[in-house]
Design an enzyme around this catalytic site. Structure first.
Site, PDB file in Angstrom:
ATOM      1  N   TYR A 293       0.821  -1.212   0.000  1.00  0.00           N
ATOM      2  CA  TYR A 293       0.000   0.000   0.000  1.00  0.00           C
ATOM      3  C   TYR A 293       0.851   1.256   0.000  1.00  0.00           C
ATOM      4  CZ  TYR A 293       0.856   0.883   5.042  1.00  0.00           C
ATOM      5  OH  TYR A 293       1.425   1.172   6.254  1.00  0.00           O
TER       6      TYR A 293
ATOM      7  N   ARG B  48       8.308   4.321  -4.559  1.00  0.00           N
ATOM      8  CA  ARG B  48       8.344   3.381  -3.427  1.00  0.00           C
ATOM      9  C   ARG B  48       7.320   2.269  -3.621  1.00  0.00           C
ATOM     10  NH1 ARG B  48       7.419   5.423   2.640  1.00  0.00           N
ATOM     11  NH2 ARG B  48       5.306   5.718   1.856  1.00  0.00           N
TER      12      ARG B  48
ATOM     13  N   ARG C 101      -7.881 -20.559  -1.068  1.00  0.00           N
ATOM     14  CA  ARG C 101      -6.817 -20.340  -0.085  1.00  0.00           C
ATOM     15  C   ARG C 101      -5.670 -21.326  -0.250  1.00  0.00           C
ATOM     16  NH1 ARG C 101      -5.023 -21.828   4.968  1.00  0.00           N
ATOM     17  NH2 ARG C 101      -4.127 -20.125   6.168  1.00  0.00           N
TER      18      ARG C 101
ATOM     19  N   LYS D  90       6.339  -1.895   2.075  1.00  0.00           N
ATOM     20  CA  LYS D  90       5.150  -1.284   2.683  1.00  0.00           C
ATOM     21  C   LYS D  90       3.979  -2.258   2.513  1.00  0.00           C
ATOM     22  CE  LYS D  90       3.175   3.339   3.291  1.00  0.00           C
ATOM     23  NZ  LYS D  90       3.338   3.407   4.728  1.00  0.00           N
TER      24      LYS D  90
ATOM     25  N   GLU E  23      12.500   2.144  14.222  1.00  0.00           N
ATOM     26  CA  GLU E  23      11.550   3.216  13.862  1.00  0.00           C
ATOM     27  C   GLU E  23      10.322   3.122  14.754  1.00  0.00           C
ATOM     28  OE1 GLU E  23      10.088   2.549   9.819  1.00  0.00           O
ATOM     29  OE2 GLU E  23       9.927   0.411  10.202  1.00  0.00           O
TER      30      GLU E  23
ATOM     31  N   LEU F  23      11.086   1.015   7.234  1.00  0.00           N
ATOM     32  CA  LEU F  23      10.505   1.510   5.991  1.00  0.00           C
ATOM     33  C   LEU F  23      11.161   2.857   5.704  1.00  0.00           C
ATOM     34  CD1 LEU F  23       8.183   1.079   3.861  1.00  0.00           C
ATOM     35  CD2 LEU F  23       7.053   2.926   5.103  1.00  0.00           C
TER      36      LEU F  23
HETATM   37  N1  PDD Z   1       3.085   4.978   7.641  1.00  0.00           N
HETATM   38  N2  PDD Z   1       7.805   3.635   8.935  1.00  0.00           N
HETATM   39  C1  PDD Z   1       6.657   2.954   8.958  1.00  0.00           C
HETATM   40  C2  PDD Z   1       6.665   1.583   9.538  1.00  0.00           C
HETATM   41  C3  PDD Z   1       5.487   3.515   8.423  1.00  0.00           C
HETATM   42  O1  PDD Z   1       4.344   2.808   8.427  1.00  0.00           O
HETATM   43  C4  PDD Z   1       5.526   4.835   7.901  1.00  0.00           C
HETATM   44  C5  PDD Z   1       4.329   5.519   7.334  1.00  0.00           C
HETATM   45  C6  PDD Z   1       6.763   5.520   7.914  1.00  0.00           C
HETATM   46  C7  PDD Z   1       6.915   6.907   7.347  1.00  0.00           C
HETATM   47  O2  PDD Z   1       6.815   6.901   5.944  1.00  0.00           O
HETATM   48  P1  PDD Z   1       6.274   8.180   5.150  1.00  0.00           P
HETATM   49  O3  PDD Z   1       7.162   9.320   5.485  1.00  0.00           O
HETATM   50  O4  PDD Z   1       6.377   7.789   3.720  1.00  0.00           O
HETATM   51  O5  PDD Z   1       4.841   8.395   5.588  1.00  0.00           O
HETATM   52  C8  PDD Z   1       7.876   4.880   8.429  1.00  0.00           C
HETATM   53  C9  PDD Z   1       1.888   5.517   7.007  1.00  0.00           C
HETATM   54  C10 PDD Z   1       1.666   6.966   7.280  1.00  0.00           C
HETATM   55  C11 PDD Z   1       0.698   4.644   7.355  1.00  0.00           C
HETATM   56  O6  PDD Z   1       0.881   3.441   7.327  1.00  0.00           O
HETATM   57  O7  PDD Z   1      -0.402   5.154   7.590  1.00  0.00           O
END
Ligand code: PDD
Length: 286
Positions: free
Chosen positions: A36, A55, A103, A150, A182, A206
């Site tokens: 996503y 990405r 499945r 992601k 993170e 990520l």
């Molecule tokens: N999440 N690390 C993780 C694990 C994340 O899920 C996200 C973002 C980030 C920051 O990435 P970015 O700067 O591209 O938003 C880092 C989004 C906001 C979400 O899952 O809703």
């Protein structure tokens, strides 16, 4: 706004969110088998859209899935969803899963992906969050070893964020083998001696779109920037701590495990980066 009535995109059609339906056999539902993106939209313009597309394409490649739409296709979906919604600021969410199949763990043959996108009104971080800062709690990073993808398999992130919520905190700082990775859904940044320090862009985090953006802002502002592993002790004794994400932009962290970070107030490096971030967004106003 009655947002479930806002339009969404599902497999080539635009329809109200409340009417969108997918099969219970969708591999996104059964296995979390999909990827996503979350793209912030300011003044009705996607912010760093090309970076999000790149990405996303990488995420799809890494799981052996086609990106479903080409770049022009994604652009037209996003434009149409944004145009169909009143909010000045929005965030667009999209996901592609490996489709609907009996499945079976291995990939199904010749199954079209499920392609879904929606937009929601985006309330930017409040003045209180910017001025008072966030509270974070540390936690062992228990997620898988491909956090660079992601993926919609987000149980690790869900459990981590729930832990923070139960502790009365806004986010977790996750540590793997004693080193900072993170947040549950954000990248974390430490400042020591005026230098912004970021954990390496490897498979354990990520790479946020704001990761590259903060690196660019530091270069433009003359703020020293370093990429290296950070021990928990270094994070606990840093001068400033910040987080970034599409939905939280850049916010200061003022408490870690109940103890003040640095002065316990948002620091000067945060203030500089926040001002530059706001400036970049205001430039979209047109
Ligand atoms: N999440 N690390 C993780 C694990 C994340 O899920 C996200 C973002 C980030 C920051 O990435 P970015 O700067 O591209 O938003 C880092 C989004 C906001 C979400 O899952 O809703």
């Amino acid at each position: 706004m009655d947002w479930p009535r806002t339009p969404c995109y599902l497999n080539g059609e635009y329809l109200p969110l409340a009417e969108a339906r997918i099969s219970v056999l969708d591999r996104g539902f059964i296995f979390g088998d999909g990827v996503y993106e979350v793209v912030p939209v300011y003044y009705r313009r996607p912010f760093r859209f090309e970076h999000h597309l790149a990405r996303f394409e990488r995420s799809t490649r890494e799981i052996g899935l086609a990106s479903a739409l080409d770049r022009a296709g994604w652009q037209s979906v996003v434009e149409r969803l944004v145009a169909g919604t009143d909010a000045e600021h929005q965030f667009v969410y999209w996901q592609v899963t490996r489709g609907v199949a009996r499945r079976d763990f291995a990939f199904p043959a010749d199954t079209p992906p499920t392609v879904f996108a929606m937009t929601s009104p985006f309330t930017r971080p409040s003045r209180e969050q910017r001025e008072q800062g966030l509270r974070v709690v540390s936690r062992a990073d228990e997620r898988w070893l491909r956090c660079d993808i992601k993926s919609v398999s987000l149980l690790g992130a869900v459990l981590a964020r729930q832990y923070a919520t139960e502790q009365g905190a806004d986010e977790v700082a996750q540590f793997r083998d004693g080193f900072l990775t993170e947040g549950s859904s954000s990248n974390l940044w430490a400042v020591r001696g005026g230098t912004v320090i970021a954990p390496p862009r490897d498979r354990l985090i990520l790479e946020g779109i704001r990761y590259g953006f903060v690196a660019e802002l530091c270069a433009a502002l003359g703020v020293p920037f370093e990429v290296r592993r950070l021990t928990q002790a270094e994070v606990e004794s840093c001068d400033e701590l910040m987080l970034t994400s599409a939905t939280r932009e850049i916010l200061p962290i003022v408490r870690l495990d109940g103890r003040p970070v640095g002065s316990g107030r948002p620091g000067p490096v945060y203030a500089k980066l926040r001002a530059a971030y706001d400036e970049a967004i205001e430039a979209l106003r047109g």
